[in-house]
Design an enzyme around this catalytic site. Structure first.
Site, short mmCIF file in Angstrom:
data_model
loop_
_atom_site.label_atom_id
_atom_site.label_comp_id
_atom_site.label_asym_id
_atom_site.label_seq_id
_atom_site.Cartn_x
_atom_site.Cartn_y
_atom_site.Cartn_z
N GLY A 101 25.32 5.63 11.79
CA GLY A 101 24.18 6.04 12.61
C GLY A 101 24.09 5.25 13.91
O GLY A 101 23.94 5.82 14.99
N GLU A 117 34.69 7.43 -8.54
CA GLU A 117 35.89 6.88 -7.89
C GLU A 117 36.27 5.53 -8.52
O GLU A 117 37.44 5.28 -8.81
CB GLU A 117 35.62 6.66 -6.39
CG GLU A 117 35.65 7.95 -5.59
CD GLU A 117 34.93 7.84 -4.24
OE1 GLU A 117 34.34 6.77 -3.96
OE2 GLU A 117 34.96 8.82 -3.49
N ASP A 130 20.80 5.87 6.23
CA ASP A 130 20.35 5.68 4.85
C ASP A 130 18.94 5.10 4.75
O ASP A 130 18.32 5.18 3.69
CB ASP A 130 21.31 4.74 4.11
CG ASP A 130 22.59 5.44 3.70
OD1 ASP A 130 22.66 6.68 3.87
OD2 ASP A 130 23.51 4.76 3.23
N GLY A 133 21.88 -2.21 13.70
CA GLY A 133 22.82 -1.71 12.70
C GLY A 133 23.97 -0.97 13.34
O GLY A 133 23.79 -0.15 14.23
N GLY A 138 26.40 0.81 11.55
CA GLY A 138 27.05 1.76 10.65
C GLY A 138 27.30 3.06 11.39
O GLY A 138 27.32 3.10 12.63
#
Lengths: 458, 458
Positions: free
Chosen positions: B31, B189, B330, B27, B29
């Protein structure tokens, strides 16, 4: 349909102004936009129909395909482009596919409705033509729409990722071999930019592969690239492509394209032998033809299609036997009627714009009871870019002479001409910024693939 | 695999440095990126695996969905983001899907290869969770990836086009009704921006419809929006949403979503009655859960998943019984171990970054034979924007106090914080330019739908 009480703009076309002639324009490329602009001040009721929600600046589409620009940088919502015309109250824009034209009933079928017209301007454009080999389309995408460009970008970037994942040398090579078929402006731009990316943008970013080992091969059927230019300009372009690392092969006839590569026969100099290139990324820039709607229209109206699938039109751009229908842009096989013999009109954006305006003017002449005039194309010159700091420019001068130059001055001319004609001030700023950045860093700002654009990795 | 002679960078991981511990990071992202950065100077051999080719700045993804920014403005190629780390010669990046983790054999299955690891950092993130109703996904897309954002953009823009095409008033209304489910930062938003577009960007651009008649309805299950903030800030947000024209309904439990709309039951104040909203555009911003890879990992390693599908980790972020595996971001149900009782770590990007760095530091401690340390989350505050010139900001101060403000100052703070943390200098310039332009003109620079993003019109 009763007009809803809440409608903000002008009165309903059908109910409030039944006597105004109804004009339907199909297609919102350069031809369609200019036709609408030219008609918007006239006492007509205009409906513009397009499959997409955007006007596309096609001359820079190859930059989206090669990850130099984002899709919104070279396109703008049709409703925004025509916002001034909208305010005049006689324009309706519908995002819809024109499925068929009924020339007898004078309606355009857009699925939910049949739009009636008194005058029709067809500016539906062109699509890829695979010379009778539609099965090649899956392996060699062409470049006409934003979706095409995003798909080519996904394939190109994905090819390097595939190569990096390969644990087997023989499987790797076809991923690092790119073939561009067609040596016109699009093919030359694509091949030059792909080679630049492999040579300058990517080298430090991979571990198992050396992106500089990438081969970019440009196949052209005729004896030279950029056939619309004089031979000396073609030679300049070929030299520069060579410097960029592109392997240019002219006089090549492609005989097969499949998932594993391309087969072609060479020219007489090479004895006409058959060659095979193992490649997983093939781009089609060789042929375009009219959209299917054009063929259907020609059939029902008894008009002729030329070899490229374009509709042969009258000197005034109207459909033979149907003065109420004009065909403009890439879908029209038109001729320019200046002094001397009529000459074919090239499939370039200035020609589409001029035809759109001309068809609108002829429409207004008919409304005024005047005779229409034969189309005359004004050639402002030809430009093609090859890569960073290289382009060729041909500008016609009075008396049949021409101003021709190449190299850096031509590239700067190309750059500012393209930014000048870009839709919208904001887009010009964005593109200038992206290009200045790319020029300084060799980085390409849009090297990003959304999950939907390409096949997921294995 | 023998190292190919042409490879430009460091020696082959397997052959040249067999003694270096192999770290696999899944991953890319917030992290994963931070873990790789923290490890890149260490004597380890790192392989980073991600499904996509880009790092995504998720806090601004709603701007891509609402056509304010282009996809490349908030994302960057992973290889470009980590170009400095690449130069150190111990990082391999592979664009591939991690299908499964074999905790016994210590390998990650990426299809073509099984990557062996000595240490594993799983930062695979979260996806939408429909609370046991996966069939809702087709009608109410969530917002996690670029593809999600482009698909929501296509639906939103397409809805107005559908409404304009409608010749029947009753069929039109559901196209002009937008429902956002979930009143967290993303939902607020989205709802605020969609209402702004309907009220300010579009009105002059349509003929048959008045875009100002559009209804935007925000459904929240709890009694207030922005539940992570103090009640006064929630009230501010609700007031501002009301000014923008958003119909905020709290205490609503959604019971059905289909192609024609949403059914929900109201709170006790309304008698718990069932309500139906006819809408063709529903956005899911209510629940996220760990990716399927996390559930598979937890099952094979005997770990526990929390209610949100996140893996319950040890205080040092490792998988129970597997000190060689850390879970961050997450996907981790982690707790912060400061003074006092451990507290749950929120699912926000600063927390993911901190966990990535922490897991890397613990890995280096284990290599050095030192004990690992329990994770401690430092909360720098919470921001949420509601629309043009409105946001809420909570900044914690020493002694348990907090600095809270809203309105224009909060919006400016939000704006500069987001631009500051954006990946890459070029992206910051592009976003600043796009926002300055949008601020002056109410125009949205990316209101363009590529053919592949959405369904074609009927």
């Amino acid at each position: 349909m009763p007009a809803p009480a809440t409608r903000p703009n002008a009165a309903d076309p059908q109910s409030a102004a039944p006597s105004r002639p109804r004009v339907v324009v199909i297609g919102c490329g350069f031809g369609g936009i200019e036709a609408v602009r030219a008609l918007s001040g006239a006492p007509v009721e205009i409906t513009l129909v397009d499959r997409t929600n955007h006007h596309l600046f096609q001359p820079l589409l190859y930059q989206v395909a090669t990850a130099g620009l984002s899709a919104p940088a070279i396109s703008a919502p049709i409703r925004h482009v025509l916002r001034r015309e909208m305010r005049r109250g006689n324009l309706t824009i519908l995002q819809a596919e024109a499925h068929a034209i009924d020339v007898a009933a004078r309606t355009v079928d857009i699925g939910a409705e049949a739009l009636p017209y008194d005058h029709l301007i067809v500016a539906a454009g062109a699509t890829h033509s695979y010379f009778g080999h539609p099965e090649w389309a899956a392996h060699a995408p062409g470049l006409k729409t934003l979706a095409d460009a995003l798909s080519i970008r996904a394939r190109m970037i994905g090819a390097f990722e595939h190569a990096e994942r390969c644990t087997d040398e023989t499987a790797r090579e076809p991923w690092l071999t790119f073939v561009v078929i067609g040596g016109g402006p699009t093919g030359v731009e694509m091949a030059g930019t792909m080679s630049e990316i492999a040579q300058h943008t990517l080298p430090a970013e991979f571990r198992r592969i050396d992106s500089r080992q990438t081969r970019v091969i440009l196949l052209e059927g005729s004896p030279r690239v950029l056939g619309a230019f004089v031979p000396r300009q073609s030679e300049r372009a070929r030299e520069h492509l060579g410097k960029l690392g592109v392997d240019v092969r002219t006089g090549c006839r492609v005989t097969a394209i499949d998932a594993d590569g391309v087969t072609y026969t060479g020219d007489e100099a090479s004895g006409g032998a058959e060659h095979r290139i193992a490649s997983r990324t093939v781009i089609w820039a060789a042929g375009i033809g009219g959209v299917p709607l054009g063929a259907a229209l020609a059939k029902s109206a008894g008009a002729t299609l030329d070899r490229g699938g374009r509709i042969v039109v009258e000197p005034d751009l109207s459909l033979p036997g149907h003065p109420e229908i004009a065909v403009v842009g890439d879908l029209a096989a038109a001729r320019s009627h200046g002094r001397g013999e009529p000459t074919p009109v090239p499939g370039v954006s200035p020609a589409a714009k001029q035809m759109g305006r001309w068809a609108a003017a002829n429409l207004l002449r008919r409304l005024a009871g005047e005779p229409t005039r034969p189309f005359r194309y004004i050639d402002y010159g030809s430009l093609a870019t090859i890569g960073r700091k290289a382009a060729v420019v041909d500008l016609p001068l009075p008396g049949g002479r021409a101003l021709r130059f190449s190299g850096l001055p031509a590239w700067l001319f190309w750059l500012f001409a393209h930014i000048w004609f870009l839709i919208g001030f904001r887009n010009r700023l964005v593109v200038l910024l992206d290009w200045a950045w790319a020029y300084m860093t060799y980085e390409r700002g849009a090297r990003v693939v959304a999950e939907a654009d390409g096949a997921p990795p294995p």
